[in-house]
Design an enzyme around this catalytic site. Structure first.
Site, mmCIF file in Angstrom:
data_model
loop_
_atom_site.group_PDB
_atom_site.id
_atom_site.type_symbol
_atom_site.label_atom_id
_atom_site.label_comp_id
_atom_site.label_asym_id
_atom_site.label_seq_id
_atom_site.Cartn_x
_atom_site.Cartn_y
_atom_site.Cartn_z
ATOM 1 N N ASP A 155 0.850 -1.187 0.000
ATOM 2 C CA ASP A 155 0.000 0.000 0.000
ATOM 3 C C ASP A 155 0.886 1.237 0.000
ATOM 4 O O ASP A 155 2.030 1.196 0.464
ATOM 5 C CB ASP A 155 -0.910 0.019 1.230
ATOM 6 C CG ASP A 155 -1.969 -1.073 1.190
ATOM 7 O OD1 ASP A 155 -2.415 -1.427 0.083
ATOM 8 O OD2 ASP A 155 -2.350 -1.574 2.264
ATOM 9 N N ASP A 174 -7.146 -1.465 -4.528
ATOM 10 C CA ASP A 174 -8.196 -1.145 -3.556
ATOM 11 C C ASP A 174 -9.147 -0.083 -4.120
ATOM 12 O O ASP A 174 -10.374 -0.177 -3.948
ATOM 13 C CB ASP A 174 -7.575 -0.626 -2.250
ATOM 14 C CG ASP A 174 -6.716 -1.662 -1.560
ATOM 15 O OD1 ASP A 174 -6.994 -2.865 -1.715
ATOM 16 O OD2 ASP A 174 -5.768 -1.264 -0.866
#
Length: 206
Positions: A155, A174
């Site tokens: 991330d 995401d």
């Protein structure tokens, strides 16, 4: 090939490529993982090969800097997520967490593909699902590639409010999943509203 499947492949593959490319850039620019690897092959091997053990900071790759996009609201910072969205299940033992995510990811791909196959691809009311499902599929596969390669997801998008409140870090995959789910919610509402109208029209004609 039917047009709907061409759309599925194009959108899903586009999400996967963009997701993996941005993660590669993040590992290259924001960590030390590729510092001593001059060639592309060596860098890809470092990214998709066996990761080093966890360090003192709880990361496998050493973070060397972050990029402040908006000092009060948004930055690019390397992060690792061994769990699901928002870090769910990250505390589960690896021998439980790994098989669980494999089953969930594969099941999601199968379910999305099955649902997409049921669409006619010709009904204008299906446009939300025709775009939403490929986005969710591409995002699911993008993160699943991470889990297969290194058992954690990379991330790097970090939204925050003056460092007083921070949204859990996320990535391109995401984002695609969130947008795709949003389109599917619109699809469920639009087609649910359309059905009573069609039934009423049929009753009038009869």
């Amino acid at each position: 090939m039917p047009r709907k499947y061409l759309l599925l492949l194009t959108v899903a593959l586009g999400v996967i490529v963009l997701d993996q490319w941005t993660k590669y850039l993040v590992v290259r620019e924001l960590t030390t993982r590729m510092d001593d690897r001059p060639t592309l092959g060596e860098r890809l091997s470092a990214m998709y090969g066996e990761p080093p053990p966890l360090g003192f900071d709880g990361l496998h790759y050493r973070s060397k800097r972050y990029i402040e996009v908006s000092e009060s609201f948004f930055r690019l910072r390397y992060a690792e997520n061994p769990g699901a969205a928002w870090g769910l299940f990250r505390t589960l033992p690896p021998n439980v967490r790994g098989p669980l995510f494999h089953v969930v990811s594969i099941s999601a791909v199968v379910l999305i593909s099955w649902y997409f196959s049921k669409l006619s691809g010709k009904d204008p009311q299906e446009k939300w699902a025709l775009w939403g499902l490929p986005l969710v599929l591409g995002g699911a596969i993008g993160n699943y590639i991470d889990r297969i390669a290194r058992a954690f997801v990379i991330d790097f998008l970090e939204a925050h409010w003056y460092d007083k409140a921070t949204w859990p870090s996320f990535n391109v995959a995401d984002s695609a999943i969130v947008v795709g789910v949003g389109l599917l919610m619109v699809d469920a509402f639009v087609r649910k509203e359309e059905t009573p109208k069609e039934e009423k029209s049929a009753e009038v004609r009869s």
